[in-house]
Write an enzyme that holds these catalytic residues in place. Structure first.
Site, PDB file in Angstrom:
ATOM      1  CG  ASP A  21      55.151  28.017  49.307  1.00 54.27           C
ATOM      2  OD1 ASP A  21      54.383  28.485  50.176  1.00 54.27           O
ATOM      3  OD2 ASP A  21      54.798  27.830  48.127  1.00 54.27           O
ATOM      4  CE1 TYR A  72      44.688  39.151  52.852  1.00 54.71           C
ATOM      5  CE2 TYR A  72      42.910  40.557  53.653  1.00 54.71           C
ATOM      6  CZ  TYR A  72      44.242  40.164  53.691  1.00 54.71           C
ATOM      7  OH  TYR A  72      45.117  40.780  54.548  1.00 54.71           O
TER       8      TYR A  72
END
Length: 254
Positions: free
Chosen positions: A64, A159
């Site tokens: 990750d 985002y």
């Protein structure tokens, strides 16, 4: 293969199990690179590699990117197996739910920042450490910035904020990398046809409040652009480039 590059050239692509990352990792393999496929799902990475006739030059490094320990472990594997890294493509990223800012849970904000921004920072930090110490010194880092690095979609505060921040990361690291032969650039992508953008073909909210279908382009065009950027000698750098579906609603008024 460019004679100014060591042979073989070593590339790390994050988010390589699907979509843009997978297409770019496979294109780099096709172009002669040795490629490390990174992502959270080892099975997806192995499947992506198995689909290439050049699989012998690829390996999977699951981890990750938002996890500092996991990122360090990936780079330690690269150091032990190859002793160097010539290209990092910071591609891993997530979309957040399309919600007004006053309805966006803070955990969604943090997820976007952790993966889209902190993940790129952690990988870039490790790449700098390796590229500064390897012989020959230097390398290239390309960040996936997105069209959202220039203009937002409605209800995309998390985002969009991370992608604007990516532009700052690119500029700062391009400056700091000069002394060490590290070239840093950014590719801003608009409407590449992947599973993540399937909704665009069904209809997306526009700035004027309407919902419209949007043009998309084949993801291979993104991969071609990435390979071209990566193939330059380190004396030349594409600092920013935009590749987009010609008909997408980006240039023009709301």
């Amino acid at each position: 293969m460019n004679a100014s590059h060591p042979t073989p050239r070593i590339a790390l692509v994050t988010g390589a199990g699907s979509g843009i990352g997978k297409a770019c990792a496979l294109a780099l393999l096709e172009a002669g690179w040795t490629v490390i496929f990174n992502g959270r799902r080892a099975d997806a990475l192995e499947a992506a590699i198995a689909g290439s006739p050049h699989a012998a030059r690829a390996w999977a490094a699951a981890g990750d990117v938002s996890d500092e320990v996991a990122v360090a472990a990936v780079f330690e594997q690269i150091r032990q197996r190859h002793g160097r890294l010539d290209l990092l493509f910071n591609n891993a990223g997530v979309f957040t739910a399309g919600l007004p800012i006053d309805e966006l849970p803070v955990q969604e904000w943090r997820r976007a920042v952790d993966i889209n921004l902190t993940g790129a920072f952690l990988c870039t930090r490790e790449a700098f450490r390796l590229m500064k110490s390897q012989d020959p010194r230097g390398g290239r880092i390309i960040n996936n910035g997105s069209i959202s690095a220039h203009a937002p979609r409605p209800d995309s505060v998390a985002y969009t904020s991370t992608k604007h921040a990516m532009t700052g990361l690119t500029k700062s690291c391009a400056l700091d990398g000069r002394a060490f032969g590290i070239a840093v650039g950014q590719i801003d992508i608009g409407n590449a046809a992947t599973d993540m953008t399937a909704a665009m073909a069904r209809g997306m909210a526009q700035a004027d409040g309407n919902v419209r279908t949007e043009a998309r382009m084949e993801v291979r065009h993104v991969a071609d652009a990435l390979v071209q950027m990566a193939s330059l000698p380190l004396s030349a750098n594409v600092l920013f480039t935009t590749i987009m579906a010609t008909g997408m609603p980006f240039v023009g008024r709301g």
